[in-house]
Scaffold this active site. Structure first.
Site, mmCIF file in Angstrom:
data_model
loop_
_atom_site.group_PDB
_atom_site.id
_atom_site.type_symbol
_atom_site.label_atom_id
_atom_site.label_comp_id
_atom_site.label_asym_id
_atom_site.label_seq_id
_atom_site.Cartn_x
_atom_site.Cartn_y
_atom_site.Cartn_z
ATOM 1 N N HIS A 42 -15.486 1.785 7.936
ATOM 2 C CA HIS A 42 -15.262 0.464 7.401
ATOM 3 C C HIS A 42 -16.680 -0.333 7.478
ATOM 4 C CE1 HIS A 42 -10.934 0.847 6.864
ATOM 5 N NE2 HIS A 42 -11.087 1.653 8.079
ATOM 6 N N CYS B 131 -4.890 6.794 8.043
ATOM 7 C CA CYS B 131 -4.596 5.589 7.021
ATOM 8 C C CYS B 131 -3.194 5.023 8.025
ATOM 9 C CB CYS B 131 -3.665 6.247 5.976
ATOM 10 S SG CYS B 131 -2.985 5.082 4.840
ATOM 11 N N ASN C 182 -15.023 2.030 3.043
ATOM 12 C CA ASN C 182 -13.890 1.136 2.975
ATOM 13 C C ASN C 182 -14.643 -0.211 3.291
ATOM 14 O OD1 ASN C 182 -11.321 2.680 2.590
ATOM 15 N ND2 ASN C 182 -12.181 3.463 4.459
ATOM 16 N N CYS D 125 -4.661 -2.652 3.819
ATOM 17 C CA CYS D 125 -5.032 -1.584 4.437
ATOM 18 C C CYS D 125 -5.304 -1.717 6.050
ATOM 19 C CB CYS D 125 -6.703 -1.409 4.189
ATOM 20 S SG CYS D 125 -7.628 -0.459 4.756
ATOM 21 N N ASN E 240 -11.608 6.333 10.059
ATOM 22 C CA ASN E 240 -12.386 6.389 8.733
ATOM 23 C C ASN E 240 -13.174 5.218 8.722
ATOM 24 O OD1 ASN E 240 -10.456 4.407 8.812
ATOM 25 N ND2 ASN E 240 -9.651 4.689 6.830
ATOM 26 N N ASN F 265 0.941 -1.297 0.084
ATOM 27 C CA ASN F 265 -0.013 0.122 0.083
ATOM 28 C C ASN F 265 0.846 1.111 0.161
ATOM 29 O OD1 ASN F 265 -2.455 1.194 2.441
ATOM 30 N ND2 ASN F 265 -2.445 1.581 0.384
ATOM 31 N N THR G 196 -6.066 0.626 8.382
ATOM 32 C CA THR G 196 -7.178 0.604 9.543
ATOM 33 C C THR G 196 -8.110 -0.356 9.124
ATOM 34 O OG1 THR G 196 -7.769 2.147 7.680
ATOM 35 C CG2 THR G 196 -7.105 3.192 9.557
ATOM 36 N N GLY G 197 -8.414 -0.926 7.836
ATOM 37 C CA GLY G 197 -9.106 -2.127 7.658
ATOM 38 C C GLY G 197 -8.770 -3.397 8.422
ATOM 39 N N GLU H 201 -10.800 -0.184 -1.028
ATOM 40 C CA GLU H 201 -10.694 1.200 -0.261
ATOM 41 C C GLU H 201 -11.650 2.146 -0.971
ATOM 42 O OE1 GLU H 201 -7.452 2.460 1.125
ATOM 43 O OE2 GLU H 201 -6.169 0.646 1.336
ATOM 44 N N ARG H 202 -12.037 2.989 -0.056
ATOM 45 C CA ARG H 202 -12.867 4.204 -0.402
ATOM 46 C C ARG H 202 -11.796 5.171 -0.993
ATOM 47 N NH1 ARG H 202 -14.855 8.468 4.187
ATOM 48 N NH2 ARG H 202 -12.716 8.308 4.738
ATOM 49 N N ASN I 93 -1.442 2.014 7.293
ATOM 50 C CA ASN I 93 -0.249 1.644 6.453
ATOM 51 C C ASN I 93 0.381 2.998 6.242
ATOM 52 O OD1 ASN I 93 -0.354 -1.149 6.082
ATOM 53 N ND2 ASN I 93 -1.960 -0.860 4.339
HETATM 54 N N1 LIG Z 1 -8.751 4.945 1.410
HETATM 55 C C1 LIG Z 1 -8.996 5.063 3.030
HETATM 56 C C2 LIG Z 1 -7.655 5.848 3.360
HETATM 57 C C3 LIG Z 1 -6.516 4.879 3.469
HETATM 58 C C4 LIG Z 1 -6.546 3.489 4.390
HETATM 59 C C5 LIG Z 1 -5.850 2.342 4.238
HETATM 60 N N2 LIG Z 1 -4.765 2.505 3.248
HETATM 61 C C6 LIG Z 1 -5.076 2.268 5.536
HETATM 62 O O1 LIG Z 1 -3.961 1.849 5.338
HETATM 63 O O2 LIG Z 1 -5.553 2.494 6.626
HETATM 64 C C7 LIG Z 1 -10.217 5.870 3.179
HETATM 65 O O3 LIG Z 1 -10.574 6.662 2.432
HETATM 66 O O4 LIG Z 1 -10.639 5.848 4.326
#
Ligand SMILES: N[C@H](CCC[C@H](N)C(=O)O)C(=O)O
Length: 378
Positions: A249, A158, A286, A313, A247, A96, A315-316, A304-305, A160
């Site tokens: 999920h 984010c 996400n 991801c 963010n 990522n 946070t995912g 991902e969003r 990562n």
């Molecule tokens: N695209 C995600 C942000 C990056 C999250 C992801 N790359 C991570 O590592 O948490 C969003 O719009 O919430």
């Protein structure tokens, strides 16, 4: 050493790559590569540098025009008159990948969302899942992190990315002998800690489960959370649990009636956008699709969003472990396998914080750090 390149003008953005015929390859760290300001004579651009003494090294110059000089706004970063250059480097966490901008001298991002879209383009730009800005600390934090997704939208956090942020700060020699520091983000205060094995452990704070705060319009349970709730997506019923790590999920372990989802069989490009843009997610979402190997070993794929299918991801992965525990599928310490590699996640009972541990590396995809010189045409 003089470097010349034939470029098409008007140019506004150059991609300097170093090649060498030597087998072993070492490129001086970015900030040691002292380049003169570029000079442009007809269509030949010239830099001089004393940093590259390896006779086998040569630098090729290719121009990617982001926009012609005529229509560059007077305030845009392409028009900055200081040194005429803006340095970027690329880091990744399990694939990522992010363009990291040293923005420590200003609270104003040096790249606009529109320019971030172009820089992230994997065909016409550098290619990345987002652009991350290392900025001065705010409200008592050591630093501030902001991020633009590859579609130009700005997420709150984010995972990562914050590990890459920590590695970037460490590589900039800004740790001042510390192993951890505080980062102000849209998800609140985040605390990365450099580990002796080179990995980064991050206190990701507390998960948010209240439906209206995720946010989601899915009717919540009595405790205001959405856990293993059926929603219809494009005519198919999925059971989902919604978690915010700053963010949003939407985590699913399968469709109604699925025993165990086999995530590698999913067509993410088809189903991902239908979750991302679903009317039940007012800020988009996400989406993580999860397969359970054991109560301490999960496998996920993510749409991902604002970035689409990514290799990882952070946070995912945190949201996945929280959802797995809420659905009674896992313990509090889990290994989460992502396409780019594993993350160690713990949702700690005593402080209700989620901790994520994983790698962060200078991207090797270019063999050297991609040094992007933003030169203003003469
Ligand atoms: N695209 C995600 C942000 C990056 C999250 C992801 N790359 C991570 O590592 O948490 C969003 O719009 O919430």
């Amino acid at each position: 050493m003089t470097i010349t390149g034939i470029v098409s003008s008007p140019i506004t953005y150059l991609n300097l790559r170093s090649h060498t015929t030597a087998s072993s390859f070492s490129f001086p760290p970015i900030n040691s590569l002292k380049l003169s300001s570029p000079t442009l004579q007809s269509n030949t651009i010239t830099f001089t540098t004393t940093s590259l003494r390896n006779p086998n090294s040569r630098l090729s110059v290719s121009a990617i025009s982001l926009s012609s000089q005529e229509n560059v706004s007077q305030t845009s970063f392409l028009d900055r008159r200081e040194s005429g250059v803006l340095h970027f480097v690329k880091y990744h966490g399990l694939g990522n990948d992010f363009i990291m901008v040293n923005n420590l001298d200003s609270m104003e991002p040096k790249v606009t969302p529109e320019q971030a879209v172009k820089l992230c383009d994997r065909n016409f730009g550098i290619g990345a899942d987002g652009v991350i800005f290392a900025m001065p600390g705010w409200s008592g934090a050591d630093y501030t992190m902001r991020i633009f997704n590859s579609d130009g939208s700005e997420p709150e956090m984010c995972g990562n990315g914050v590990r890459c942020f920590a590695k970037f700060i460490s590589d900039l020699n800004c740790l001042n002998g510390r192993q951890s520091f505080t980062v102000h983000t849209g998800a609140g205060l985040i605390i990365p800690e450099m580990q002796h094995d080179g990995k980064v452990k991050v206190d990701m704070g507390e998960p948010v489960l209240k439906a209206s705060d995720v946010p989601t319009k899915i009717p919540p349970n009595k405790d205001q959370s959405v856990v293993k709730t059926k929603i219809e997506v494009d005519g198919v019923n999925w059971n989902v649990t919604c978690v915010s790590m700053g963010n949003p999920h939407c985590v699913t372990f399968g469709r109604e009636g699925d025993q165990n989802l086999v995530v590698d069989e999913l067509n993410l490009a088809e189903i991902g956008p239908k979750f991302e843009h679903h009317k039940l997610f007012p800020a988009r979402t996400n989406t993580e699709f999860v397969q359970v190997f054991s109560r301490s070993h999960l496998k996920m794929r993510v749409w991902e969003r604002g970035a689409g299918a990514t290799l990882a991801c952070g946070t995912g992965a945190c949201a996945v472990v929280v959802a797995a525990i809420l659905e009674g599928r896992s313990e509090r310490n889990c290994t989460v396998d992502l396409p780019g590699g594993p993350l160690e996640i713990e949702w700690r009972e005593d402080d209700n914080h989620v901790y994520m541990t994983g790698p962060a590396e200078l991207a090797k995809s270019k063999a050297v750090p991609v040094l992007l010189i933003l030169a203003h045409a003469a």
